[in-house]
Design a protein around this motif. Structure first.
Motif, mmCIF file in Angstrom:
data_model
loop_
_atom_site.group_PDB
_atom_site.id
_atom_site.type_symbol
_atom_site.label_atom_id
_atom_site.label_comp_id
_atom_site.label_asym_id
_atom_site.label_seq_id
_atom_site.Cartn_x
_atom_site.Cartn_y
_atom_site.Cartn_z
ATOM 1 N N GLY A 49 0.814 -1.194 0.000
ATOM 2 C CA GLY A 49 0.000 0.000 0.000
ATOM 3 C C GLY A 49 0.853 1.251 0.000
ATOM 4 N N ILE A 50 0.268 2.334 -0.484
ATOM 5 C CA ILE A 50 0.996 3.598 -0.544
ATOM 6 C C ILE A 50 0.044 4.752 -0.290
ATOM 7 C CG2 ILE A 50 0.693 3.879 -3.045
ATOM 8 C CD1 ILE A 50 3.575 5.045 -3.102
ATOM 9 N N SER A 51 0.579 5.769 0.374
ATOM 10 C CA SER A 51 -0.113 7.041 0.496
ATOM 11 C C SER A 51 0.555 7.978 -0.495
ATOM 12 C CB SER A 51 0.034 7.592 1.923
ATOM 13 O OG SER A 51 -0.490 8.898 2.000
ATOM 14 N N PRO A 52 -0.058 8.243 -1.646
ATOM 15 C CA PRO A 52 0.621 9.019 -2.689
ATOM 16 C C PRO A 52 1.009 10.426 -2.244
ATOM 17 C CG PRO A 52 -1.249 7.881 -3.617
ATOM 18 C CD PRO A 52 -1.350 7.739 -2.129
ATOM 19 N N VAL A 53 0.279 10.985 -1.317
ATOM 20 C CA VAL A 53 0.548 12.373 -0.956
ATOM 21 C C VAL A 53 1.847 12.518 -0.172
ATOM 22 C CG1 VAL A 53 -0.760 12.287 1.198
ATOM 23 C CG2 VAL A 53 -0.488 14.458 -0.004
ATOM 24 N N ASP A 54 2.219 11.524 0.614
ATOM 25 C CA ASP A 54 3.447 11.648 1.384
ATOM 26 C C ASP A 54 4.434 10.508 1.150
ATOM 27 O OD1 ASP A 54 1.766 10.691 4.475
ATOM 28 O OD2 ASP A 54 2.416 9.492 2.783
ATOM 29 N N GLY A 55 4.055 9.558 0.310
ATOM 30 C CA GLY A 55 4.981 8.510 -0.075
ATOM 31 C C GLY A 55 5.161 7.365 0.886
ATOM 32 N N ARG A 56 4.391 7.329 1.967
ATOM 33 C CA ARG A 56 4.518 6.202 2.896
ATOM 34 C C ARG A 56 4.132 4.912 2.202
ATOM 35 N NH1 ARG A 56 0.719 7.927 7.631
ATOM 36 N NH2 ARG A 56 -0.384 8.803 5.840
ATOM 37 N N THR A 57 4.941 3.888 2.415
ATOM 38 C CA THR A 57 4.700 2.602 1.774
ATOM 39 C C THR A 57 4.672 1.478 2.796
ATOM 40 O OG1 THR A 57 7.071 2.301 1.352
ATOM 41 C CG2 THR A 57 5.772 3.337 -0.389
ATOM 42 N N TYR A 58 3.961 0.430 2.464
ATOM 43 C CA TYR A 58 3.802 -0.716 3.347
ATOM 44 C C TYR A 58 3.819 -1.980 2.492
ATOM 45 C CZ TYR A 58 2.232 3.071 6.285
ATOM 46 O OH TYR A 58 2.167 4.251 6.978
ATOM 47 N N PHE A 67 9.489 -6.513 -3.821
ATOM 48 C CA PHE A 67 8.539 -5.649 -4.526
ATOM 49 C C PHE A 67 8.724 -4.209 -4.061
ATOM 50 C CE2 PHE A 67 4.917 -8.951 -5.335
ATOM 51 C CZ PHE A 67 5.845 -9.811 -5.911
ATOM 52 N N THR A 68 8.473 -3.271 -4.980
ATOM 53 C CA THR A 68 8.535 -1.853 -4.651
ATOM 54 C C THR A 68 7.329 -1.146 -5.238
ATOM 55 O OG1 THR A 68 10.963 -1.867 -4.685
ATOM 56 C CG2 THR A 68 9.867 0.271 -4.808
ATOM 57 N N ILE A 69 6.591 -0.448 -4.386
ATOM 58 C CA ILE A 69 5.449 0.326 -4.844
ATOM 59 C C ILE A 69 5.860 1.780 -4.968
ATOM 60 C CG2 ILE A 69 4.550 0.797 -2.519
ATOM 61 C CD1 ILE A 69 1.707 0.415 -3.675
ATOM 62 N N ASN A 73 2.689 11.166 -9.348
ATOM 63 C CA ASN A 73 1.608 12.135 -9.185
ATOM 64 C C ASN A 73 1.283 12.866 -10.480
ATOM 65 O OD1 ASN A 73 0.889 12.501 -6.071
ATOM 66 N ND2 ASN A 73 3.051 12.010 -6.267
ATOM 67 N N ALA A 74 2.221 12.946 -11.401
ATOM 68 C CA ALA A 74 1.979 13.657 -12.652
ATOM 69 C C ALA A 74 1.025 12.892 -13.562
ATOM 70 C CB ALA A 74 3.295 13.905 -13.373
ATOM 71 N N THR A 75 1.086 11.577 -13.486
ATOM 72 C CA THR A 75 0.250 10.764 -14.374
ATOM 73 C C THR A 75 -0.825 9.989 -13.609
ATOM 74 O OG1 THR A 75 1.751 8.877 -14.223
ATOM 75 C CG2 THR A 75 2.150 10.469 -16.002
ATOM 76 N N ASN A 76 -0.876 10.185 -12.291
ATOM 77 C CA ASN A 76 -1.855 9.474 -11.452
ATOM 78 C C ASN A 76 -1.772 7.961 -11.647
ATOM 79 O OD1 ASN A 76 -2.704 11.904 -10.474
ATOM 80 N ND2 ASN A 76 -4.677 11.914 -11.514
ATOM 81 N N THR A 77 -0.562 7.490 -11.679
ATOM 82 C CA THR A 77 -0.324 6.061 -11.875
ATOM 83 C C THR A 77 0.486 5.507 -10.709
ATOM 84 O OG1 THR A 77 -0.317 6.344 -14.277
ATOM 85 C CG2 THR A 77 0.655 4.317 -13.415
ATOM 86 N N VAL A 78 0.073 4.367 -10.213
ATOM 87 C CA VAL A 78 0.797 3.661 -9.161
ATOM 88 C C VAL A 78 1.432 2.423 -9.776
ATOM 89 C CG1 VAL A 78 0.579 2.404 -6.987
ATOM 90 C CG2 VAL A 78 -0.673 4.531 -7.328
ATOM 91 N N TYR A 79 2.684 2.201 -9.450
ATOM 92 C CA TYR A 79 3.421 1.068 -10.003
ATOM 93 C C TYR A 79 3.754 0.051 -8.913
ATOM 94 C CZ TYR A 79 4.159 4.303 -13.865
ATOM 95 O OH TYR A 79 3.967 5.182 -14.902
ATOM 96 N N LEU A 80 3.889 -1.178 -9.335
ATOM 97 C CA LEU A 80 4.403 -2.225 -8.459
ATOM 98 C C LEU A 80 5.518 -2.936 -9.214
ATOM 99 C CD1 LEU A 80 4.018 -3.603 -5.669
ATOM 100 C CD2 LEU A 80 2.685 -5.350 -6.885
ATOM 101 N N GLN A 81 6.742 -2.642 -8.838
ATOM 102 C CA GLN A 81 7.890 -3.311 -9.425
ATOM 103 C C GLN A 81 8.124 -4.611 -8.673
ATOM 104 O OE1 GLN A 81 9.905 -2.431 -12.114
ATOM 105 N NE2 GLN A 81 10.786 -4.473 -11.810
ATOM 106 N N MET A 82 8.084 -5.711 -9.386
ATOM 107 C CA MET A 82 8.202 -7.023 -8.770
ATOM 108 C C MET A 82 9.470 -7.691 -9.288
ATOM 109 S SD MET A 82 4.231 -8.288 -8.927
ATOM 110 C CE MET A 82 4.281 -8.557 -10.694
ATOM 111 N N ASN A 83 10.405 -7.924 -8.390
ATOM 112 C CA ASN A 83 11.661 -8.582 -8.731
ATOM 113 C C ASN A 83 11.765 -9.921 -8.022
ATOM 114 O OD1 ASN A 83 12.403 -6.245 -10.198
ATOM 115 N ND2 ASN A 83 13.357 -5.332 -8.391
#
Length: 127
Positions: A49-58, A67-69, A73-83
């Motif tokens: 999970g992520i709070s886009p406004v302050d970048g907190r991640t869980y 994994f990295t979430i 904010n420019a494109t309103n897109t959330v990513y999940l990088q899975m390695n």
């Protein structure tokens, strides 16, 4: 409110994928956004999970360090990088958003309280 997950596919063990969650119809400043997954025959579980406004991640323990979430904010897109993907990561992945929940709820519940959901994208990790 609309969310659309994409980026799934077939990958070998140890490989990587990047999922995208494109959002529209709401402003991020009040929302928690998260990734969930559901494997065949199993219950849905929270991944990150992520709070886009302050970048907190869980992160769930099962994906921490792999994994990295992130949120653009420019494109309103959330990513999940899975390695370092494993066969047990095989599942349909969904993104969800809610204006009232804390993003940590993603990894502490099955997501039933999340108000908005996108269609899932299938990730298959072959052994």
């Amino acid at each position: 409110v609309q969310l659309q997950a994409s980026g799934g596919g077939l990958v070998q063990t140890g490989g990587s994928l990047r999922l995208s969650c494109t959002t529209s119809g709401f402003t991020w400043d009040r929302y928690a956004i998260g990734w969930f997954r559901q494997a065949p025959g199993k219950a849905r579980e929270g991944v990150s999970g992520i709070s886009p406004v302050d970048g907190r991640t869980y992160y769930a323990e099962s994906v921490k360090g792999r994994f990295t979430i992130s949120a653009d904010n420019a494109t309103n897109t959330v990513y999940l990088q899975m390695n370092s993907l494993k066969p047990e990561d095989t599942a349909v992945y969904y993104c969800a958003a809610d204006p009232h929940l804390h993003p940590i709820v993603v990894i502490t519940t099955n997501g039933n309280a999340f108000e908005h959901w996108g269609k899932g994208t299938l990730v298959t990790v072959s052994s």
